[in-house]
Scaffold this motif. Sequence first.
Motif, mmCIF file in Angstrom:
data_model
loop_
_atom_site.group_PDB
_atom_site.id
_atom_site.type_symbol
_atom_site.label_atom_id
_atom_site.label_comp_id
_atom_site.label_asym_id
_atom_site.label_seq_id
_atom_site.Cartn_x
_atom_site.Cartn_y
_atom_site.Cartn_z
ATOM 1 N N ALA A 119 -24.896 1.920 -47.401
ATOM 2 C CA ALA A 119 -25.818 1.102 -46.605
ATOM 3 C C ALA A 119 -26.601 1.977 -45.630
ATOM 4 O O ALA A 119 -27.804 1.777 -45.420
ATOM 5 N N LEU A 120 -25.942 2.964 -45.035
ATOM 6 C CA LEU A 120 -26.608 3.882 -44.109
ATOM 7 C C LEU A 120 -27.693 4.688 -44.825
ATOM 8 O O LEU A 120 -28.788 4.877 -44.294
ATOM 9 N N MET A 121 -27.410 5.140 -46.046
ATOM 10 C CA MET A 121 -28.427 5.874 -46.809
ATOM 11 C C MET A 121 -29.604 4.963 -47.154
ATOM 12 O O MET A 121 -30.764 5.384 -47.115
ATOM 13 N N HIS A 122 -29.313 3.712 -47.500
ATOM 14 C CA HIS A 122 -30.400 2.753 -47.740
ATOM 15 C C HIS A 122 -31.226 2.558 -46.465
ATOM 16 O O HIS A 122 -32.450 2.501 -46.519
ATOM 17 N N PHE A 123 -30.543 2.455 -45.336
ATOM 18 C CA PHE A 123 -31.255 2.264 -44.075
ATOM 19 C C PHE A 123 -32.169 3.447 -43.761
ATOM 20 O O PHE A 123 -33.307 3.267 -43.343
ATOM 21 N N GLU A 124 -31.669 4.661 -43.941
ATOM 22 C CA GLU A 124 -32.474 5.849 -43.655
ATOM 23 C C GLU A 124 -33.728 5.890 -44.531
ATOM 24 O O GLU A 124 -34.807 6.244 -44.061
ATOM 25 N N ALA A 125 -33.596 5.513 -45.795
ATOM 26 C CA ALA A 125 -34.770 5.465 -46.679
ATOM 27 C C ALA A 125 -35.677 4.294 -46.296
ATOM 28 O O ALA A 125 -36.904 4.428 -46.258
ATOM 29 N N PHE A 126 -35.062 3.157 -45.959
ATOM 30 C CA PHE A 126 -35.823 1.963 -45.578
ATOM 31 C C PHE A 126 -36.691 2.204 -44.351
ATOM 32 O O PHE A 126 -37.849 1.797 -44.301
ATOM 33 N N LYS A 127 -36.136 2.872 -43.337
ATOM 34 C CA LYS A 127 -36.914 3.041 -42.107
ATOM 35 C C LYS A 127 -38.102 3.978 -42.305
ATOM 36 O O LYS A 127 -39.034 3.965 -41.508
ATOM 37 N N ARG A 128 -38.091 4.775 -43.365
ATOM 38 C CA ARG A 128 -39.220 5.663 -43.646
ATOM 39 C C ARG A 128 -40.205 5.072 -44.648
ATOM 40 O O ARG A 128 -41.384 5.363 -44.603
ATOM 41 N N PHE A 129 -39.705 4.238 -45.585
ATOM 42 C CA PHE A 129 -40.551 3.781 -46.685
ATOM 43 C C PHE A 129 -40.662 2.269 -46.803
ATOM 44 O O PHE A 129 -41.343 1.778 -47.690
ATOM 45 N N GLY A 130 -39.981 1.509 -45.949
ATOM 46 C CA GLY A 130 -40.029 0.051 -46.058
ATOM 47 C C GLY A 130 -39.178 -0.420 -47.219
ATOM 48 O O GLY A 130 -38.073 0.061 -47.416
ATOM 49 N N GLY A 131 -39.705 -1.338 -48.015
ATOM 50 C CA GLY A 131 -38.958 -1.842 -49.166
ATOM 51 C C GLY A 131 -38.676 -0.720 -50.151
ATOM 52 O O GLY A 131 -39.579 0.009 -50.544
ATOM 53 N N GLU A 172 -35.412 16.961 -42.102
ATOM 54 C CA GLU A 172 -34.833 15.819 -41.415
ATOM 55 C C GLU A 172 -34.301 14.802 -42.417
ATOM 56 O O GLU A 172 -33.222 14.263 -42.268
ATOM 57 N N PHE A 173 -35.059 14.564 -43.479
ATOM 58 C CA PHE A 173 -34.668 13.569 -44.467
ATOM 59 C C PHE A 173 -35.160 14.022 -45.828
ATOM 60 O O PHE A 173 -36.298 14.440 -45.976
ATOM 61 N N ASN A 174 -34.307 13.926 -46.829
ATOM 62 C CA ASN A 174 -34.656 14.289 -48.185
ATOM 63 C C ASN A 174 -34.345 13.083 -49.061
ATOM 64 O O ASN A 174 -33.176 12.736 -49.245
ATOM 65 N N LEU A 175 -35.380 12.451 -49.609
ATOM 66 C CA LEU A 175 -35.194 11.232 -50.392
ATOM 67 C C LEU A 175 -34.354 11.481 -51.632
ATOM 68 O O LEU A 175 -33.503 10.664 -51.987
ATOM 69 N N THR A 176 -34.550 12.619 -52.279
ATOM 70 C CA THR A 176 -33.771 12.921 -53.482
ATOM 71 C C THR A 176 -32.280 12.979 -53.164
ATOM 72 O O THR A 176 -31.460 12.411 -53.890
ATOM 73 N N ARG A 177 -31.921 13.636 -52.075
ATOM 74 C CA ARG A 177 -30.507 13.702 -51.689
ATOM 75 C C ARG A 177 -29.980 12.329 -51.289
ATOM 76 O O ARG A 177 -28.824 11.999 -51.560
ATOM 77 N N ALA A 178 -30.806 11.516 -50.645
ATOM 78 C CA ALA A 178 -30.368 10.166 -50.268
ATOM 79 C C ALA A 178 -30.103 9.325 -51.514
ATOM 80 O O ALA A 178 -29.100 8.604 -51.582
ATOM 81 N N ILE A 179 -30.970 9.422 -52.517
ATOM 82 C CA ILE A 179 -30.778 8.668 -53.756
ATOM 83 C C ILE A 179 -29.530 9.160 -54.482
ATOM 84 O O ILE A 179 -28.745 8.358 -54.999
ATOM 85 N N GLN A 180 -29.304 10.470 -54.485
ATOM 86 C CA GLN A 180 -28.083 11.004 -55.091
ATOM 87 C C GLN A 180 -26.855 10.488 -54.348
ATOM 88 O O GLN A 180 -25.841 10.147 -54.966
ATOM 89 N N GLY A 181 -26.949 10.422 -53.031
ATOM 90 C CA GLY A 181 -25.830 9.900 -52.243
ATOM 91 C C GLY A 181 -25.574 8.434 -52.533
ATOM 92 O O GLY A 181 -24.414 8.009 -52.657
ATOM 93 N N MET A 182 -26.636 7.626 -52.650
ATOM 94 C CA MET A 182 -26.481 6.209 -52.988
ATOM 95 C C MET A 182 -25.818 6.069 -54.360
ATOM 96 O O MET A 182 -24.922 5.242 -54.558
ATOM 97 N N ARG A 183 -26.277 6.886 -55.304
ATOM 98 C CA ARG A 183 -25.724 6.859 -56.661
ATOM 99 C C ARG A 183 -24.249 7.258 -56.642
ATOM 100 O O ARG A 183 -23.405 6.591 -57.233
ATOM 101 N N ASN A 184 -23.926 8.347 -55.960
ATOM 102 C CA ASN A 184 -22.536 8.806 -55.903
ATOM 103 C C ASN A 184 -21.625 7.779 -55.233
ATOM 104 O O ASN A 184 -20.500 7.549 -55.679
ATOM 105 N N ALA A 185 -22.115 7.159 -54.157
ATOM 106 C CA ALA A 185 -21.323 6.122 -53.483
ATOM 107 C C ALA A 185 -21.095 4.933 -54.414
ATOM 108 O O ALA A 185 -19.990 4.383 -54.467
ATOM 109 N N SER A 186 -22.132 4.547 -55.157
ATOM 110 C CA SER A 186 -22.003 3.424 -56.089
ATOM 111 C C SER A 186 -21.013 3.748 -57.205
ATOM 112 O O SER A 186 -20.201 2.900 -57.590
ATOM 113 N N ILE A 187 -21.070 4.967 -57.727
ATOM 114 C CA ILE A 187 -20.119 5.376 -58.766
ATOM 115 C C ILE A 187 -18.700 5.339 -58.203
ATOM 116 O O ILE A 187 -17.771 4.850 -58.857
#
Length: 159
Positions: A56-68, A6-21
């Motif tokens: 922002a959506l990737m941050h939200f998906e991680a946020f709703k599972r892990f909080g800050g 359902e959710f993979n934190l490693t892929r979400a972090i890679q997505g955040m990184r790629n979007a930022s780049i």
Amino acid sequence: PQNQEEFNLTRAIQGMRNASIFIDNVDNVPLGASGSYNWTIELREQVRAEAKVLRALMHFEAFKRFGGIPIMDQAPTVKIESVNGVNKAIVVPSGTRQSVERVVNFIVRSCEEAYPFLKDDFWGTSEYGRVHKGVALALPVHCSTRINRTYHTVTKEIR
């Protein structure tokens, strides 16, 4: 099945990184026609805005599972600083957890920055499924309801 997550934190972090780049480097792409796209200033701002909302959506998906969570608002870089005569590598942005307030404010601010450059809708076009204004409006509201606050209260704090 084992290959479905359902959710993979490693892929979400890679997505955040790629979007930022992408966001940090999109200005380096020369304007002009290439293939099926005519790379204009308007298109560049639109895809930058889409990348901001997706990040922002990737941050939200991680946020709703892990909080800050750590906020990745720029492409990661390594800076060397001298501390008491010893060189120390520091990664920017920091990987430290941020408060729930800061994460929510980052998500809301990203959507607000992106909103003016997004299209109203892609319904019935060959680009159906791209990020549009409705996503940028819905994500902050959905995020703020996660912490039992109204959209008005959350956005008031970052203005």
